[in-house]
Design a protein around this motif. Structure first.
Motif, PDB file in Angstrom:
ATOM      1  N   LEU A  66      10.431  25.065  22.335  1.00 45.34           N
ATOM      2  CA  LEU A  66      11.844  26.026  21.826  1.00 45.34           C
ATOM      3  C   LEU A  66      12.455  24.924  20.981  1.00 45.34           C
ATOM      4  O   LEU A  66      13.062  25.399  19.714  1.00 45.34           O
ATOM      5  CB  LEU A  66      12.774  26.188  22.997  1.00 45.34           C
ATOM      6  N   LEU A  67      12.633  23.662  20.990  1.00 43.93           N
ATOM      7  CA  LEU A  67      13.285  22.681  20.088  1.00 43.93           C
ATOM      8  C   LEU A  67      12.494  22.709  18.641  1.00 43.93           C
ATOM      9  O   LEU A  67      13.276  22.734  17.613  1.00 43.93           O
ATOM     10  CB  LEU A  67      13.496  21.434  20.525  1.00 43.93           C
ATOM     11  N   LYS A  68      11.195  22.605  18.806  1.00 38.97           N
ATOM     12  CA  LYS A  68      10.519  22.689  17.472  1.00 38.97           C
ATOM     13  C   LYS A  68      10.811  23.823  16.814  1.00 38.97           C
ATOM     14  O   LYS A  68      10.769  23.984  15.469  1.00 38.97           O
ATOM     15  CB  LYS A  68       8.996  22.372  17.997  1.00 38.97           C
ATOM     16  N   SER A  69      10.548  25.115  17.525  1.00 41.62           N
ATOM     17  CA  SER A  69      10.701  26.340  16.785  1.00 41.62           C
ATOM     18  C   SER A  69      12.271  26.496  16.335  1.00 41.62           C
ATOM     19  O   SER A  69      12.368  27.010  15.212  1.00 41.62           O
ATOM     20  CB  SER A  69      10.741  27.426  17.490  1.00 41.62           C
ATOM     21  N   LYS A  70      12.917  25.804  16.728  1.00 42.06           N
ATOM     22  CA  LYS A  70      14.493  26.112  16.280  1.00 42.06           C
ATOM     23  C   LYS A  70      14.731  25.128  15.112  1.00 42.06           C
ATOM     24  O   LYS A  70      15.153  25.738  14.158  1.00 42.06           O
ATOM     25  CB  LYS A  70      15.698  25.449  17.506  1.00 42.06           C
ATOM     26  N   LYS A  71      14.266  23.952  15.179  1.00 39.08           N
ATOM     27  CA  LYS A  71      14.025  23.185  13.828  1.00 39.08           C
ATOM     28  C   LYS A  71      13.685  23.676  12.836  1.00 39.08           C
ATOM     29  O   LYS A  71      13.678  23.835  11.752  1.00 39.08           O
ATOM     30  CB  LYS A  71      13.589  21.916  14.400  1.00 39.08           C
ATOM     31  N   LEU A  72      12.019  24.537  13.000  1.00 35.66           N
ATOM     32  CA  LEU A  72      11.380  25.146  12.252  1.00 35.66           C
ATOM     33  C   LEU A  72      12.137  26.427  11.569  1.00 35.66           C
ATOM     34  O   LEU A  72      11.906  26.339  10.240  1.00 35.66           O
ATOM     35  CB  LEU A  72      10.196  25.618  12.685  1.00 35.66           C
ATOM     36  N   HIS A  73      12.847  27.013  12.319  1.00 37.58           N
ATOM     37  CA  HIS A  73      13.686  28.102  11.848  1.00 37.58           C
ATOM     38  C   HIS A  73      14.562  27.642  11.038  1.00 37.58           C
ATOM     39  O   HIS A  73      15.205  28.320  10.130  1.00 37.58           O
ATOM     40  CB  HIS A  73      14.254  28.876  13.204  1.00 37.58           C
ATOM     41  N   ALA A  74      15.539  26.538  11.402  1.00 34.76           N
ATOM     42  CA  ALA A  74      16.703  26.070  10.413  1.00 34.76           C
ATOM     43  C   ALA A  74      16.069  25.716   9.065  1.00 34.76           C
ATOM     44  O   ALA A  74      16.847  25.794   8.115  1.00 34.76           O
ATOM     45  CB  ALA A  74      17.438  24.858  11.319  1.00 34.76           C
ATOM     46  N   LEU A  75      14.779  24.731   9.203  1.00 27.46           N
ATOM     47  CA  LEU A  75      14.260  24.574   7.798  1.00 27.46           C
ATOM     48  C   LEU A  75      13.759  25.652   6.899  1.00 27.46           C
ATOM     49  O   LEU A  75      13.962  25.720   5.849  1.00 27.46           O
ATOM     50  CB  LEU A  75      12.875  23.735   8.016  1.00 27.46           C
ATOM     51  N   GLN A  76      13.418  26.704   7.442  1.00 22.34           N
ATOM     52  CA  GLN A  76      13.237  27.980   6.713  1.00 22.34           C
ATOM     53  C   GLN A  76      14.222  28.517   6.289  1.00 22.34           C
ATOM     54  O   GLN A  76      14.065  29.237   5.040  1.00 22.34           O
ATOM     55  CB  GLN A  76      12.342  28.834   7.718  1.00 22.34           C
ATOM     56  N   LYS A  77      15.349  28.702   6.982  1.00 18.42           N
ATOM     57  CA  LYS A  77      16.638  29.140   6.275  1.00 18.42           C
ATOM     58  C   LYS A  77      17.131  28.235   5.097  1.00 18.42           C
ATOM     59  O   LYS A  77      17.658  28.740   4.218  1.00 18.42           O
ATOM     60  CB  LYS A  77      17.789  28.977   7.391  1.00 18.42           C
ATOM     61  N   THR A  78      17.123  26.987   5.345  1.00 20.31           N
ATOM     62  CA  THR A  78      17.700  26.051   4.081  1.00 20.31           C
ATOM     63  C   THR A  78      16.699  26.312   3.091  1.00 20.31           C
ATOM     64  O   THR A  78      17.218  26.434   1.757  1.00 20.31           O
ATOM     65  CB  THR A  78      17.597  24.600   4.718  1.00 20.31           C
ATOM     66  N   THR A  79      15.007  26.306   3.305  1.00 17.04           N
ATOM     67  CA  THR A  79      14.336  26.667   1.922  1.00 17.04           C
ATOM     68  C   THR A  79      14.533  27.998   1.523  1.00 17.04           C
ATOM     69  O   THR A  79      14.696  28.277   0.239  1.00 17.04           O
ATOM     70  CB  THR A  79      12.994  26.277   2.698  1.00 17.04           C
TER      71      THR A  79
END
Length: 184
Positions: free
Chosen positions: A157-170
């Motif tokens: 869940l934490l990895k997917s949250k970080k990945l989602h935040a990274l996708q938002k910033t890009t």
């Protein structure tokens, strides 16, 4: 004349039938711990007083053979109202005593259905644990199972949250860069 013959034959049948033996139901099997007492019975109804019981044992490998009476093996009779029961008592049953035991009623030439005797050796506990210790082990297993499910789930869940935040910033940078390209 024929009725007289029928009457005589029926009267003789009643006289002969009065001396018959009627078998009672035997216990089909008996299970006894090693070195414990086993009591087998064969019960019957009979008008004859001359009926004697002889116990026979079928061990499965050879034919029936008479049971030898000794200090540990005794034979007797019990009478309950009109039912007579021949008894065989094994004071200290051994594993080799297992087999099918049947009564031969000598005065009536009748063999009973029999009782199968199984002598068994009880299993001993390999690990002697108290109930509290067993319950503590079960609780610890439950907690470990819970942690084995919870820890990988939380990390995913934490990895997917970080990945989602990274996708938002890009995605935000790409939107900002669209307008800057056309200004030259």
């Amino acid at each position: 004349m024929a009725t007289i013959h029928v009457f005589i034959i029926c009267s003789m049948a009643v006289v002969f039938a009065s001396g018959e033996v009627t078998l009672e139901a035997d216990r089909p099997w008996l299970r006894v711990k090693l070195f414990h007492t086993a009591v087998l019975e064969c019960c019957y109804r009979s008008d004859k007083d001359s009926v004697q019981t002889t116990w026979l044992r079928h061990d499965g490998t050879t034919g029936p053979h008479p049971v030898n009476v000794s200090d540990l093996v005794t034979v007797g009779n019990k009478i309950h109202s009109s039912v007579t029961c021949g008894t065989l008592k094994l004071a200290s049953a051994r594993l080799s005593d297992s087999g099918l035991y049947r009564c031969w009623l000598n005065g009536a030439d009748v063999l009973t259905h029999g009782t199968y005797l199984q002598v068994y050796e009880p299993l001993e506990k390999t690990i002697n644990l108290s109930e509290k210790t067993k319950n503590d082990i079960l609780i610890a297993e439950g907690l470990l199972l819970f942690l084995c499910i919870l820890v990988p789930s939380v990390t995913l869940l934490l990895k997917s949250k970080k990945l989602h935040a990274l996708q938002k910033t890009t995605a935000k940078r790409e939107v900002e860069n669209i307008y800057q390209v056309g200004i030259f």
